[in-house]
Motif scaffolding. Structure first.
Motif, PDB file in Angstrom:
ATOM      1  N   ILE A 157       2.598  -2.573   4.685  1.00  0.00           N
ATOM      2  CA  ILE A 157       1.938  -2.134   3.446  1.00  0.00           C
ATOM      3  C   ILE A 157       2.190  -3.156   2.337  1.00  0.00           C
ATOM      4  CG2 ILE A 157       1.946  -0.378   1.625  1.00  0.00           C
ATOM      5  CD1 ILE A 157       2.572   1.680   3.877  1.00  0.00           C
ATOM      6  N   TRP A 158       3.427  -3.629   2.222  1.00  0.00           N
ATOM      7  CA  TRP A 158       3.724  -4.636   1.195  1.00  0.00           C
ATOM      8  C   TRP A 158       2.991  -5.952   1.456  1.00  0.00           C
ATOM      9  CZ3 TRP A 158       5.225  -4.034  -3.479  1.00  0.00           C
ATOM     10  CH2 TRP A 158       5.984  -2.910  -3.827  1.00  0.00           C
ATOM     11  N   GLU A 159       2.855  -6.324   2.705  1.00  0.00           N
ATOM     12  CA  GLU A 159       2.108  -7.543   3.028  1.00  0.00           C
ATOM     13  C   GLU A 159       0.649  -7.400   2.598  1.00  0.00           C
ATOM     14  OE1 GLU A 159       3.132 -10.380   4.099  1.00  0.00           O
ATOM     15  OE2 GLU A 159       5.151  -9.979   4.861  1.00  0.00           O
ATOM     16  N   ASP A 160       0.079  -6.228   2.812  1.00  0.00           N
ATOM     17  CA  ASP A 160      -1.303  -5.990   2.400  1.00  0.00           C
ATOM     18  C   ASP A 160      -1.426  -6.004   0.883  1.00  0.00           C
ATOM     19  OD1 ASP A 160      -3.815  -4.459   1.738  1.00  0.00           O
ATOM     20  OD2 ASP A 160      -3.971  -4.416   3.915  1.00  0.00           O
ATOM     21  N   ILE A 161      -0.466  -5.397   0.201  1.00  0.00           N
ATOM     22  CA  ILE A 161      -0.479  -5.409  -1.271  1.00  0.00           C
ATOM     23  C   ILE A 161      -0.408  -6.847  -1.779  1.00  0.00           C
ATOM     24  CG2 ILE A 161       0.875  -4.824  -3.320  1.00  0.00           C
ATOM     25  CD1 ILE A 161       1.650  -2.206  -1.829  1.00  0.00           C
ATOM     26  N   GLY A 162       0.486  -7.644  -1.181  1.00  0.00           N
ATOM     27  CA  GLY A 162       0.619  -9.025  -1.605  1.00  0.00           C
ATOM     28  C   GLY A 162      -0.638  -9.835  -1.381  1.00  0.00           C
ATOM     29  N   ALA A 163      -1.327  -9.578  -0.266  1.00  0.00           N
ATOM     30  CA  ALA A 163      -2.540 -10.331   0.052  1.00  0.00           C
ATOM     31  C   ALA A 163      -3.732  -9.883  -0.782  1.00  0.00           C
ATOM     32  CB  ALA A 163      -2.857 -10.192   1.541  1.00  0.00           C
ATOM     33  N   SER A 164      -3.826  -8.591  -1.044  1.00  0.00           N
ATOM     34  CA  SER A 164      -5.009  -8.050  -1.729  1.00  0.00           C
ATOM     35  C   SER A 164      -4.838  -7.940  -3.232  1.00  0.00           C
ATOM     36  CB  SER A 164      -5.346  -6.664  -1.168  1.00  0.00           C
ATOM     37  OG  SER A 164      -4.328  -5.718  -1.502  1.00  0.00           O
ATOM     38  N   GLY A 165      -3.611  -7.802  -3.699  1.00  0.00           N
ATOM     39  CA  GLY A 165      -3.383  -7.575  -5.118  1.00  0.00           C
ATOM     40  C   GLY A 165      -3.834  -6.206  -5.577  1.00  0.00           C
ATOM     41  N   GLN A 166      -4.018  -5.272  -4.650  1.00  0.00           N
ATOM     42  CA  GLN A 166      -4.502  -3.930  -4.976  1.00  0.00           C
ATOM     43  C   GLN A 166      -3.331  -2.961  -5.100  1.00  0.00           C
ATOM     44  OE1 GLN A 166      -7.104  -3.436  -1.633  1.00  0.00           O
ATOM     45  NE2 GLN A 166      -8.832  -4.468  -2.633  1.00  0.00           N
ATOM     46  N   THR A 167      -3.376  -2.121  -6.127  1.00  0.00           N
ATOM     47  CA  THR A 167      -2.271  -1.196  -6.382  1.00  0.00           C
ATOM     48  C   THR A 167      -2.674   0.264  -6.216  1.00  0.00           C
ATOM     49  OG1 THR A 167      -2.769  -1.172  -8.759  1.00  0.00           O
ATOM     50  CG2 THR A 167      -1.192  -2.825  -7.977  1.00  0.00           C
ATOM     51  N   ASP A 168      -3.867   0.509  -5.694  1.00  0.00           N
ATOM     52  CA  ASP A 168      -4.285   1.884  -5.412  1.00  0.00           C
ATOM     53  C   ASP A 168      -3.945   2.202  -3.964  1.00  0.00           C
ATOM     54  OD1 ASP A 168      -6.153   0.412  -4.018  1.00  0.00           O
ATOM     55  OD2 ASP A 168      -7.823   0.900  -5.359  1.00  0.00           O
ATOM     56  N   MET A 169      -4.641   3.158  -3.367  1.00  0.00           N
ATOM     57  CA  MET A 169      -4.312   3.596  -2.016  1.00  0.00           C
ATOM     58  C   MET A 169      -4.999   2.775  -0.918  1.00  0.00           C
ATOM     59  SD  MET A 169      -2.038   5.878  -2.213  1.00  0.00           S
ATOM     60  CE  MET A 169      -1.245   6.547  -3.683  1.00  0.00           C
ATOM     61  N   ARG A 170      -5.790   1.777  -1.283  1.00  0.00           N
ATOM     62  CA  ARG A 170      -6.498   1.013  -0.250  1.00  0.00           C
ATOM     63  C   ARG A 170      -5.553   0.289   0.712  1.00  0.00           C
ATOM     64  NH1 ARG A 170     -10.758  -2.130  -3.921  1.00  0.00           N
ATOM     65  NH2 ARG A 170      -8.990  -1.916  -5.386  1.00  0.00           N
ATOM     66  N   PRO A 171      -4.483  -0.364   0.256  1.00  0.00           N
ATOM     67  CA  PRO A 171      -3.563  -0.974   1.228  1.00  0.00           C
ATOM     68  C   PRO A 171      -2.954   0.058   2.179  1.00  0.00           C
ATOM     69  CG  PRO A 171      -3.200  -1.913  -0.943  1.00  0.00           C
ATOM     70  CD  PRO A 171      -4.124  -0.744  -1.131  1.00  0.00           C
ATOM     71  N   PHE A 172      -2.637   1.244   1.667  1.00  0.00           N
ATOM     72  CA  PHE A 172      -2.077   2.294   2.517  1.00  0.00           C
ATOM     73  C   PHE A 172      -3.097   2.741   3.562  1.00  0.00           C
ATOM     74  CE2 PHE A 172       0.163   2.305  -1.465  1.00  0.00           C
ATOM     75  CZ  PHE A 172       1.475   2.589  -1.139  1.00  0.00           C
ATOM     76  N   ASN A 173      -4.345   2.885   3.139  1.00  0.00           N
ATOM     77  CA  ASN A 173      -5.387   3.321   4.072  1.00  0.00           C
ATOM     78  C   ASN A 173      -5.651   2.287   5.155  1.00  0.00           C
ATOM     79  OD1 ASN A 173      -5.881   5.832   2.867  1.00  0.00           O
ATOM     80  ND2 ASN A 173      -7.315   4.967   1.394  1.00  0.00           N
ATOM     81  N   ARG A 174      -5.537   1.017   4.816  1.00  0.00           N
ATOM     82  CA  ARG A 174      -5.781  -0.019   5.816  1.00  0.00           C
ATOM     83  C   ARG A 174      -4.647  -0.129   6.833  1.00  0.00           C
ATOM     84  NH1 ARG A 174      -8.248  -2.863   1.295  1.00  0.00           N
ATOM     85  NH2 ARG A 174      -6.217  -3.744   0.710  1.00  0.00           N
ATOM     86  N   VAL A 175      -3.414   0.122   6.384  1.00  0.00           N
ATOM     87  CA  VAL A 175      -2.249  -0.108   7.245  1.00  0.00           C
ATOM     88  C   VAL A 175      -1.854   1.133   8.042  1.00  0.00           C
ATOM     89  CG1 VAL A 175       0.220  -0.662   7.257  1.00  0.00           C
ATOM     90  CG2 VAL A 175      -1.352  -1.969   5.806  1.00  0.00           C
ATOM     91  N   ILE A 176      -1.840   2.277   7.401  1.00  0.00           N
ATOM     92  CA  ILE A 176      -1.343   3.495   8.050  1.00  0.00           C
ATOM     93  C   ILE A 176      -2.402   4.042   9.007  1.00  0.00           C
ATOM     94  CG2 ILE A 176      -0.553   5.848   7.672  1.00  0.00           C
ATOM     95  CD1 ILE A 176       0.377   4.964   4.893  1.00  0.00           C
TER      96      ILE A 176
END
Length: 585
Positions: free
Chosen positions: A306-325
């Motif tokens: 999840i943190w890797e996705d946040i770092g790559a996307s710069g998104q702070t909503d639930m989209r990184p969580f939805n992509r990873v989980i």
């Protein structure tokens, strides 16, 4: 300028004092910010005072004895908002969020951490130096704890190596903290990331720390260095709730025997109606249970991903969580809410949280014990990513079942399920589909709960209503042809040491009253249960005994007599079973 600013805010506080009665401290600051009574800048100032110098707060905002796990969340907010602060606001806050100047320093064995300290004044560390290396022992322990945090979090768990200062070392300052374990401050911006420095306590001996001494130091090192890593992925604000969830979880990964996170779980389990991304200097630490759930369910690497996705996307909503989980946040919120019901006396360590028996029980919004013809009804309102628990109990002497109507205003934002818990703590779930759920044979369960979950990632006023109708015809249709009483198992029965329970199964061919008693050979009663109206069916684990006597103490080794009596319209049946009890030492 500073005096004028605070004086204006105090005037506003005086106005809201009567209006919000019981609100105190941080809660009052947040409420007044929400209603526009104070500005965001003033809220940052007051929260900073609350953390570092409470005596400067107006009396209405003081919260005596309040302890905050970490100041990093607030430091992150201050840094993210810095460019919007007034000159006077910057002047005041910079006195709290500036690198300390301490005369002594020591480089950790790995060369990665530079520990700054003093041997005099209020921030002094103990001069004790048992190993004679001319460095105070506490400073040695700090250096070792942070080196250990780096090895675990970067080398073993695979998180990104965080940004450091030009000298290649991360600075750690030892100070006499007030009401906080420590904090990490984002110092210099590099793209979306920040370099950081850390401040922690100079001894962790004060009584306000839930965990003290070296245990406190070590979990704080694991916690705050994980924040340094977070700021290397993304440091522009908006993720403070997730940062604290993760860092509090990391403490237990690093030092599973310390369990400092137990102290904050009430902030979550007492408030399941708070959205998961709530940030109020309490909830975010108790919500570390979400990271515990994710890591147990999908493996600890899911947090890193999840943190890797946040770092790559710069998104702070639930989209990184939805992509990873797997299944996304809507899916896991359903299961997460169920896991949170099975703690405390309901814990099932093999299926849900391994340490669930040590956790508090989730707060129940409403408990129904009576079932009029009009139904057991209620209603509620929830925020996004939150849940309500409605309990139906006193069912075991009421043969039949429950028909439930669940009516949310926005069905696509909700999920509901019914959970039944048997006397042996085994659970059964029934789906609530199309707004309807049915439980047949509910009297086999000691309690039933409706779990209503808002799965929407945003929103604040999701309303619902429900009505549970008792139906005596809703039996489970597993009716025995005869009344019979089985043998006790296990036998011999080992008591103590978490060995479980002894059960005597029985089956009923008609509605009956059943008593279950345990006696010594001398006829002394040590355990007694009675069920006045049991429906005809098989009961595998209703008559059970955990080895305690009537005083709640374990019995000694020996032979005991278990007696079951069944009384019905056809007469009375009685059976006596000998039980060999072995008490574990």
């Amino acid at each position: 300028m500073r005096i004028v600013c605070v004086a204006i805010a105090v005037g506003i506080v005086g106005f809201c004092s009567a209006a919000f009665g019981e609100l105190q401290g941080i809660a009052r600051i947040q409420e007044d910010l929400k209603t526009g009574r104070i500005s965001y800048e003033t809220s940052l100032l007051y929260r900073t005072y609350s953390l570092f110098e409470p005596s400067k707060l107006p009396p209405e905002y003081r919260d005596e004895g309040r302890f905050v796990k970490s100041g990093t969340s607030l430091a992150s907010e201050v840094r993210a908002y810095w460019s919007e602060l007034s000159p006077s606001g910057k002047m005041v806050l910079s006195s709290f969020y500036s690198r300390p100047i301490l005369p002594e320093s020591h480089l950790s064995e790995s060369g990665r951490f530079l520990i700054h300290y003093t041997l005099s004044g209020p921030n002094r560390v103990s001069e004790e130096d048992v190993d004679g290396n001319e460095v105070p022992d506490y400073v040695d322990e700090v250096a070792a704890a942070f080196d250990s945090a780096y090895v675990l979090e970067v080398e073993k768990l695979g998180y990104r190596k965080p940004l450091s200062d030009d000298d290649g070392a991360w600075d750690v300052y030892l100070l006499n903290m007030s009401g906080v374990y420590g904090y990490t401050y984002p110092d210099t911006r590099v793209g979306r990331a920040y370099t950081c420095y850390i401040e922690i306590d100079n001894n962790y001996e004060d009584s306000f720390y839930p965990t003290q001494g070296l245990d406190a130091l070590r979990v704080t090192a694991a916690h705050e260095f994980f924040h340094v890593i977070h700021f290397s992925y993304y440091g522009l604000g908006g993720l403070e709730w997730w940062m604290e969830i993760c860092s509090t979880w990391m403490e237990d990964v690093a030092y599973t025997e310390v369990n400092d996170y137990y102290y904050y779980l009430d902030y979550f389990f007492d408030y399941p109606d708070k959205r998961l991304d709530t940030k109020n200097n309490g909830h975010e630490y108790g919500a570390c249970i979400f990271a515990h759930y994710l890591s147990k369910r999908f493996g600890p690497e899911v947090i890193r991903d999840i943190w890797e996705d946040i770092g790559a996307s710069g998104q702070t909503d639930m989209r990184p969580f939805n992509r990873v989980i797997p299944g996304g946040m809507a899916s896991v919120m359903k299961e997460f809410a169920v896991w949170n019901y099975f703690t405390g006396s309901r814990a099932q360590p093999g299926r849900y949280y391994p340490e669930g028996a040590e956790y508090p029980e989730i707060k129940v919004k409403k408990q129904h014990t009576e079932y009029p013809e009009t139904g057991a009804a209620g209603a509620g309102t929830l925020e996004h990513l939150s849940a309500h628990y409605i309990q139906f109990s006193e069912t075991q002497n009421k043969p039949g079942g429950l028909s439930l109507a669940f009516d949310p205003e926005e069905p696509n934002a909700w999920w509901g399920t019914l959970v039944g818990l048997s006397p042996s703590r085994e659970d059964t779930m029934w789906a609530v589909e199309g707004g309807m759920g049915t439980i047949a044979g509910w009297d086999v369960f000691r309690e039933i709960a409706l779990i209503a979950v808002v799965t929407s990632p945003t929103g604040y006023a999701f309303r619902y209503a429900y009505n549970g109708i008792y139906d005596s015809t809703l039996t489970d249709k597993i009716v025995s042809e005869r009344t019979a009483i089985g043998r006790s198992a296990p036998n011999p029965f080992v008591v103590g040491g978490g060995t479980g329970t002894m059960c005597i199964p029985f089956e009923l061919s008609e509605t009956s009253t059943v008593t279950f008693s345990i006696y010594t050979l001398q006829g002394v009663l040590v355990h007694h249960q009675e069920w006045s109206t049991l429906a005809p069916r098989k009961y595998a684990d209703l008559a059970q005994w955990d080895g305690d006597n009537e005083m709640g103490r374990l019995v000694g080794s020996g032979i005991y007599l278990a007696r079951i009596e069944v009384r019905s319209g056809s007469g009375t049946m009685e059976a006596m079973r000998k039980i060999a009890v072995i008490r574990a030492e």
